[in-house]
Design a protein around this motif. Structure first.
Motif, short mmCIF file in Angstrom:
data_model
loop_
_atom_site.label_atom_id
_atom_site.label_comp_id
_atom_site.label_asym_id
_atom_site.label_seq_id
_atom_site.Cartn_x
_atom_site.Cartn_y
_atom_site.Cartn_z
N CYS A 12 -4.28 -0.61 2.69
CA CYS A 12 -4.55 -0.46 3.91
C CYS A 12 -6.20 0.12 3.92
N CYS A 24 -1.01 4.49 7.48
CA CYS A 24 -0.90 3.32 6.38
C CYS A 24 -0.07 2.23 6.90
N CYS A 57 -0.64 4.71 -0.28
CA CYS A 57 -1.58 5.42 0.15
C CYS A 57 -1.17 6.81 0.37
N CYS A 103 0.77 -1.08 0.18
CA CYS A 103 0.13 -0.08 -0.14
C CYS A 103 0.89 1.32 0.13
ZN LIG Z 1 -2.40 2.62 2.94
#
Ligand SMILES: [Zn+2]
Length: 131
Positions: free
Chosen positions: A61, A29, A24, A22
């Motif tokens: 996530c 996160c 993000c 991930c």
């Molecule tokens: Zn994330």
């Protein structure tokens, strides 16, 4: 000095495919990553195909924008990956390969295919729209 242990397989690792984790950017996160079991199936597909496959999204996530309000998705569970594809020929090629390696969840989009192995029968297929 020795060989370093790298998470991944011959063609799919965090070094070559950072989007397996991930990304993000959320403060909370946990940078979760696609499971090794999933990567090994992906590697098997890659070996049959004999051509690179580009991961556009792997682990996500719950803070990832695409995961808002969702729980236990393939991406959150680390059992799903999105593979880039351009055009009908490549899309069809990836879909056929995925079915050949017993994919359980197949999402077909205009610029990628979503693949997940959920150990569920009979499996799910959907046609999605890319954002
Ligand atoms: Zn994330």
């Amino acid at each position: 000095m020795g060989s370093q242990l790298v998470y991944g397989t011959k063609n799919f690792s965090l070094e070559t495919d950072p989007l397996l984790a991930c990304s993000c950017g959320h403060l909370k996160c946990d940078k979760r990553v696609v499971s090794l079991d999933t990567l090994e199936i992906l590697q098997y597909m890659r070996d049959i195909r004999g051509k690179p496959m580009r991961v556009t999204s792997g682990g996500r996530c719950p803070y990832h924008p695409a995961e808002q309000g969702r729980t236990d998705t393939d991406h959150q569970l680390g059992i799903g990956v999105d593979i880039a594809c351009t055009g009908d020929v490549e899309r069809m090629e990836l879909n056929k390969l995925a079915v050949a390696v017993d994919v359980d969840a197949l999402g077909v989009y205009d610029n990628h295919v979503h693949l997940a192995w959920r150990d569920e029968l009979p499996g799910v297929l959907w046609l999605g729209k890319s954002k």
